[in-house]
Design a protein around this motif. Sequence first.
Motif, PDB file in Angstrom:
ATOM      1  N   LEU A   1      -6.506  -7.998   7.085  1.00  0.00           N
ATOM      2  CA  LEU A   1      -6.218  -8.145   5.651  1.00  0.00           C
ATOM      3  C   LEU A   1      -5.781  -6.828   5.022  1.00  0.00           C
ATOM      4  O   LEU A   1      -5.829  -6.688   3.799  1.00  0.00           O
ATOM      5  N   SER A   2      -5.351  -5.889   5.842  1.00  0.00           N
ATOM      6  CA  SER A   2      -5.000  -4.555   5.331  1.00  0.00           C
ATOM      7  C   SER A   2      -3.921  -4.616   4.263  1.00  0.00           C
ATOM      8  O   SER A   2      -3.970  -3.882   3.266  1.00  0.00           O
ATOM      9  N   ALA A   3      -2.925  -5.482   4.451  1.00  0.00           N
ATOM     10  CA  ALA A   3      -1.838  -5.559   3.466  1.00  0.00           C
ATOM     11  C   ALA A   3      -2.366  -5.996   2.106  1.00  0.00           C
ATOM     12  O   ALA A   3      -2.007  -5.422   1.063  1.00  0.00           O
ATOM     13  N   ASP A   4      -3.247  -7.001   2.084  1.00  0.00           N
ATOM     14  CA  ASP A   4      -3.822  -7.457   0.817  1.00  0.00           C
ATOM     15  C   ASP A   4      -4.720  -6.381   0.205  1.00  0.00           C
ATOM     16  O   ASP A   4      -4.739  -6.196  -1.019  1.00  0.00           O
ATOM     17  N   LEU A   5      -5.446  -5.657   1.038  1.00  0.00           N
ATOM     18  CA  LEU A   5      -6.324  -4.594   0.540  1.00  0.00           C
ATOM     19  C   LEU A   5      -5.525  -3.425   0.000  1.00  0.00           C
ATOM     20  O   LEU A   5      -5.912  -2.804  -1.003  1.00  0.00           O
ATOM     21  N   ASP A   6      -4.393  -3.138   0.636  1.00  0.00           N
ATOM     22  CA  ASP A   6      -3.527  -2.076   0.120  1.00  0.00           C
ATOM     23  C   ASP A   6      -2.979  -2.444  -1.255  1.00  0.00           C
ATOM     24  O   ASP A   6      -2.824  -1.576  -2.129  1.00  0.00           O
ATOM     25  N   ALA A   7      -2.698  -3.735  -1.460  1.00  0.00           N
ATOM     26  CA  ALA A   7      -2.210  -4.179  -2.772  1.00  0.00           C
ATOM     27  C   ALA A   7      -3.283  -4.004  -3.840  1.00  0.00           C
ATOM     28  O   ALA A   7      -2.970  -3.726  -5.011  1.00  0.00           O
ATOM     29  N   ILE A   8      -4.550  -4.160  -3.469  1.00  0.00           N
ATOM     30  CA  ILE A   8      -5.649  -3.941  -4.417  1.00  0.00           C
ATOM     31  C   ILE A   8      -5.819  -2.449  -4.700  1.00  0.00           C
ATOM     32  O   ILE A   8      -6.049  -2.031  -5.847  1.00  0.00           O
ATOM     33  N   ALA A   9      -5.697  -1.635  -3.654  1.00  0.00           N
ATOM     34  CA  ALA A   9      -5.939  -0.192  -3.805  1.00  0.00           C
ATOM     35  C   ALA A   9      -4.782   0.542  -4.482  1.00  0.00           C
ATOM     36  O   ALA A   9      -4.995   1.620  -5.059  1.00  0.00           O
ATOM     37  N   ALA A  10      -3.572  -0.043  -4.418  1.00  0.00           N
ATOM     38  CA  ALA A  10      -2.385   0.662  -4.929  1.00  0.00           C
ATOM     39  C   ALA A  10      -2.504   1.096  -6.390  1.00  0.00           C
ATOM     40  O   ALA A  10      -2.159   2.239  -6.727  1.00  0.00           O
ATOM     41  N   PRO A  11      -2.990   0.255  -7.311  1.00  0.00           N
ATOM     42  CA  PRO A  11      -3.038   0.678  -8.718  1.00  0.00           C
ATOM     43  C   PRO A  11      -4.218   1.584  -9.062  1.00  0.00           C
ATOM     44  O   PRO A  11      -4.330   2.030 -10.204  1.00  0.00           O
ATOM     45  N   LEU A  12      -5.124   1.839  -8.112  1.00  0.00           N
ATOM     46  CA  LEU A  12      -6.367   2.530  -8.457  1.00  0.00           C
ATOM     47  C   LEU A  12      -6.145   3.949  -8.953  1.00  0.00           C
ATOM     48  O   LEU A  12      -6.765   4.395  -9.943  1.00  0.00           O
ATOM     49  N   ASP A  13      -5.280   4.710  -8.277  1.00  0.00           N
ATOM     50  CA  ASP A  13      -5.069   6.107  -8.686  1.00  0.00           C
ATOM     51  C   ASP A  13      -4.559   6.182 -10.117  1.00  0.00           C
ATOM     52  O   ASP A  13      -5.072   6.957 -10.949  1.00  0.00           O
ATOM     53  N   GLU A  14      -3.536   5.381 -10.434  1.00  0.00           N
ATOM     54  CA  GLU A  14      -3.001   5.379 -11.796  1.00  0.00           C
ATOM     55  C   GLU A  14      -4.035   4.835 -12.785  1.00  0.00           C
ATOM     56  O   GLU A  14      -4.164   5.333 -13.917  1.00  0.00           O
ATOM     57  N   LEU A  15      -4.795   3.807 -12.341  1.00  0.00           N
ATOM     58  CA  LEU A  15      -5.803   3.220 -13.227  1.00  0.00           C
ATOM     59  C   LEU A  15      -6.829   4.261 -13.648  1.00  0.00           C
ATOM     60  O   LEU A  15      -7.132   4.419 -14.842  1.00  0.00           O
ATOM     61  N   PHE A  16      -7.360   5.001 -12.685  1.00  0.00           N
ATOM     62  CA  PHE A  16      -8.425   5.940 -13.019  1.00  0.00           C
ATOM     63  C   PHE A  16      -7.891   7.209 -13.674  1.00  0.00           C
ATOM     64  O   PHE A  16      -8.640   7.925 -14.359  1.00  0.00           O
ATOM     65  N   ALA A  17      -6.586   7.488 -13.489  1.00  0.00           N
ATOM     66  CA  ALA A  17      -5.984   8.564 -14.289  1.00  0.00           C
ATOM     67  C   ALA A  17      -5.971   8.173 -15.765  1.00  0.00           C
ATOM     68  O   ALA A  17      -6.236   9.003 -16.656  1.00  0.00           O
TER      69      ALA A  17
END
Length: 304
Positions: free
Chosen positions: A109-125
């Motif tokens: 499920l790495s592809a689906d997990l990468d889609a979840i993780a992708a916005p995190l850096d911008e979100l927490f900025a």
Amino acid sequence: MALKNLRISLKIVISLVSIIVISLAAIFYAAESMMKLNAEQAEFIDRDAQSSLLGKDVEGAAYRLNTTLYRLITTFDSEQLDRLTAEVQDAQPQFLKTIEDIRARRADLSADLDAIAAPLDELFAKTKEVVEAAKLMDSGHGREVISSEVEPRIDAILQATQKLQATIEAQLVTMRAALEAEASSTVLVMVAMVAGGLMAGLLVALLISQRGISAPISRLSAAMSLYAKGEFSEAPHGTERKDEIGAMARALAVFRENGIEAERLRAQQRDAEAAREHDRQALLAELATDFEGTMGGVVEAVGK
């Protein structure tokens, strides 16, 4: 010890034990296969269920983060501000840990997990920007950042998480169907193995019965029929055996020897009777000859 030397009762016990042992071996093998299948099923269900729960945790964490940010920009209590700020700062490592936990369980499920993780850096900025606005008591700017920058990224995380959940559920349904089909197949194999084991045991028992009991008794019965007719040319089979059939064969051999001896005595008796009859006939012939000679002398004397 040869099979033919075992007692009949022991042969019957061996036959029954053969049926039981082979049947139990088949049952144990089938049960082991079923237990292995159940373990695999439990493992798959546990893996997918845990992954699904962790996905729910991601959703819950996203909703909590959004709520915490709104509470952050509306509080005027410094202690609560510090506590909410700490919650916001702890949210990112919690997100990442949950994602990695799912990845450890389901690398596929790495592809689906990468889609979840992708916005995190911008979100927490952007959450840092909200925290700074909260510290400055600038709730208006904080709301604007939340509505325009934070919430769209949280929505992206939620959509990716829902897609992950849908993938896990679809795979779980597919896996359950495959396991149920395999379970049905295993049950059929188990029934076939038990039936095959029972048949194999019966064949072994039949072989032991046929070769160790039935066939020898049939040969003894045939020999006994011949001896009853007075035909003693063939000796009984199995006299060397150590079981009950051997005892029967040896008794029949004694019966044969007695029959042969009786036949010999009857032959001698017939010969003796024939010799006596021959002697009697010779004696009668000699007496008749002597009588005729005597009578002829008498007649001749009277004529003179």
